[in-house]
Design an enzyme around this catalytic site. Structure first.
Site, mmCIF file in Angstrom:
data_model
loop_
_atom_site.group_PDB
_atom_site.id
_atom_site.type_symbol
_atom_site.label_atom_id
_atom_site.label_comp_id
_atom_site.label_asym_id
_atom_site.label_seq_id
_atom_site.Cartn_x
_atom_site.Cartn_y
_atom_site.Cartn_z
ATOM 1 C CB SER A 109 -0.857 -0.004 1.270
ATOM 2 O OG SER A 109 -1.464 1.245 1.479
ATOM 3 C CE1 TYR A 167 -4.058 -2.103 5.321
ATOM 4 C CE2 TYR A 167 -3.185 0.079 4.800
ATOM 5 C CZ TYR A 167 -3.802 -1.093 4.404
ATOM 6 O OH TYR A 167 -4.143 -1.276 3.084
HETATM 7 N N1 NAP Z 1 -8.884 -0.255 -0.585
HETATM 8 C C1 NAP Z 1 -7.772 0.475 -0.518
HETATM 9 O O1 NAP Z 1 -7.812 1.718 -0.535
HETATM 10 C C2 NAP Z 1 -6.428 -0.211 -0.430
HETATM 11 C C3 NAP Z 1 -5.293 0.583 -0.587
HETATM 12 C C4 NAP Z 1 -4.057 -0.018 -0.505
HETATM 13 C C5 NAP Z 1 -3.944 -1.381 -0.312
HETATM 14 N N2 NAP Z 1 -5.084 -2.126 -0.163
HETATM 15 C C6 NAP Z 1 -4.923 -3.556 0.071
HETATM 16 O O2 NAP Z 1 -5.635 -4.276 -0.905
HETATM 17 C C7 NAP Z 1 -5.997 -5.556 -0.382
HETATM 18 C C8 NAP Z 1 -7.461 -5.802 -0.651
HETATM 19 O O3 NAP Z 1 -8.213 -4.863 0.107
HETATM 20 P P1 NAP Z 1 -9.628 -4.313 -0.344
HETATM 21 O O4 NAP Z 1 -9.568 -2.849 -0.265
HETATM 22 O O5 NAP Z 1 -10.059 -4.959 -1.580
HETATM 23 O O6 NAP Z 1 -10.486 -4.782 0.929
HETATM 24 P P2 NAP Z 1 -11.738 -5.756 1.076
HETATM 25 O O7 NAP Z 1 -12.759 -5.451 0.054
HETATM 26 O O8 NAP Z 1 -12.080 -5.692 2.522
HETATM 27 O O9 NAP Z 1 -11.123 -7.182 0.711
HETATM 28 C C9 NAP Z 1 -10.258 -7.852 1.576
HETATM 29 C C10 NAP Z 1 -10.176 -9.292 1.114
HETATM 30 O O10 NAP Z 1 -9.265 -9.980 1.979
HETATM 31 C C11 NAP Z 1 -9.898 -11.152 2.461
HETATM 32 N N3 NAP Z 1 -9.453 -11.494 3.806
HETATM 33 C C12 NAP Z 1 -9.383 -10.707 4.894
HETATM 34 N N4 NAP Z 1 -8.948 -11.407 5.949
HETATM 35 C C13 NAP Z 1 -8.721 -12.662 5.483
HETATM 36 C C14 NAP Z 1 -8.250 -13.851 6.089
HETATM 37 N N5 NAP Z 1 -7.905 -13.892 7.390
HETATM 38 N N6 NAP Z 1 -8.138 -14.963 5.330
HETATM 39 C C15 NAP Z 1 -8.496 -14.947 4.025
HETATM 40 N N7 NAP Z 1 -8.931 -13.840 3.393
HETATM 41 C C16 NAP Z 1 -9.048 -12.723 4.124
HETATM 42 C C17 NAP Z 1 -11.385 -10.838 2.441
HETATM 43 O O11 NAP Z 1 -12.095 -12.055 2.290
HETATM 44 P P3 NAP Z 1 -13.157 -12.645 3.349
HETATM 45 O O12 NAP Z 1 -13.900 -11.490 3.894
HETATM 46 O O13 NAP Z 1 -13.963 -13.576 2.490
HETATM 47 O O14 NAP Z 1 -12.309 -13.345 4.316
HETATM 48 C C18 NAP Z 1 -11.509 -10.002 1.191
HETATM 49 O O15 NAP Z 1 -11.656 -10.827 0.053
HETATM 50 C C19 NAP Z 1 -5.633 -5.513 1.112
HETATM 51 O O16 NAP Z 1 -4.390 -6.157 1.309
HETATM 52 C C20 NAP Z 1 -5.507 -4.034 1.394
HETATM 53 O O17 NAP Z 1 -4.667 -3.750 2.471
HETATM 54 C C21 NAP Z 1 -6.324 -1.579 -0.224
#
Ligand code: NAP
Length: 250
Positions: free
Chosen positions: A135, A148
């Site tokens: 990130s 985080y």
């Molecule tokens: N959104 C942003 O602005 C942003 C920015 C920078 C980086 N990121 C990174 O991008 C990635 C995806 O995030 P997102 O924004 O798409 O969030 P999200 O919609 O909340 O998705 C998170 C995903 O991770 C899975 N997950 C969480 N805990 C888990 C566990 N213990 N075991 C297996 N799967 C797990 C969730 O699946 P289940 O709920 O089915 O377990 C879900 O599919 C993350 O690493 C986040 O830090 C996001």
């Protein structure tokens, strides 16, 4: 570079992971999709199949190394994995000890649990690609999100180091560093999110960066530049800029 045919994605049940699954879904592609929520995973897999791809799901927790290894080895045995995207991640809110430990368990151990089995199978054939989800918050410790940003900094450094270390084994490694993307993870943020973009747009940028084998896929560029600049400032100055402001009284 030829398009990846078998792609494994952790955290594919939601947000960026689900958008990546749909992005890569086309005839001839095979998708192995992981997450904990089987119902949401099934929905994503059904969308992918409707686009012509083969899609299989695995409802499992990325913090379980045995389940992860078994899943990844079984997926690879069905068809060699071309691309593994270690995407699953969580944010933090109250920064209790339990929450901080969980952030590291999912964001860092979860990446290791996906990457090590992938490295093992890819090393055997000297070919493969690993994408590790960091990130822009990993560029510097942010007081609003200590565990985080620290876990994402570790993932970024890991990807950079592995890129050099694993090149001789034919494995390409990229760090993915998004700014703000509209997903369930950011939907609870109550602060301005400059340059917020859709998960679909983010998935397109990530896939393009991976196709070009970029070392670091950081976007959107104005946020990447601003974060890089803050990280490059003397600590005394960036500390002051980033210090949380006391809540305003009404
Ligand atoms: N959104 C942003 O602005 C942003 C920015 C920078 C980086 N990121 C990174 O991008 C990635 C995806 O995030 P997102 O924004 O798409 O969030 P999200 O919609 O909340 O998705 C998170 C995903 O991770 C899975 N997950 C969480 N805990 C888990 C566990 N213990 N075991 C297996 N799967 C797990 C969730 O699946 P289940 O709920 O089915 O377990 C879900 O599919 C993350 O690493 C986040 O830090 C996001």
């Amino acid at each position: 570079m030829t398009a990846p045919r078998h792609i494994l994605i952790t955290g594919a049940s939601s947000g960026i992971g689900a958008a990546l699954a749909r992005h890569y879904a086309h005839a001839g592609a095979r998708l192995s999709l992981g997450g904990r929520d089987a119902r949401r995973l099934q929905e994503v897999a059904a969308d992918c199949r409707a686009r012509g791809a083969d899609a299989e799901i695995a409802a499992l927790d990325v913090t379980d190394p045995t389940a992860m290894r078994n899943w990844i080895l079984a997926a690879d045995a069905q068809a060699p994995l071309d691309l593994v995207i270690a995407n699953a991640g969580i944010g933090s809110s109250d920064e209790s000890e339990a929450e901080a430990r969980q952030a590291f368990a999912v964001n860092l151990d979860g990446v290791l649990n996906a990457a090590f089995p992938a490295i093992d199978v890819m090393s055997g054939r000297a070919r493969g690609q690993l994408a590790l989800m960091s990130s822009l918050a990993g560029y510097r410790g942010f007081p609003e999100a200590p565990s985080y940003s620290a876990s994402k900094a570790a993932v970024k450094a890991l990807a950079e180091a592995w890129r050099g270390a694993l090149a001789a084994r034919g494995i390409r490694v990229s760090a993915i560093c998004p700014g703000f993307v509209a997903t369930p993870l950011t939907s609870r943020h109550r602060f301005p999110m400059p340059f917020l973009m859709s998960a679909e747009r983010a998935a397109g940028i990530i896939a393009r960066g991976l196709e070009r084998d970029r070392s670091r896929i950081a976007f959107p560029w104005p946020m990447a530049l601003a974060t890089w600049f803050i990280a490059a400032l003397p600590a005394a100055l960036s500390d002051r800029l980033l210090r949380p402001r006391p809540p305003t009284r009404r």
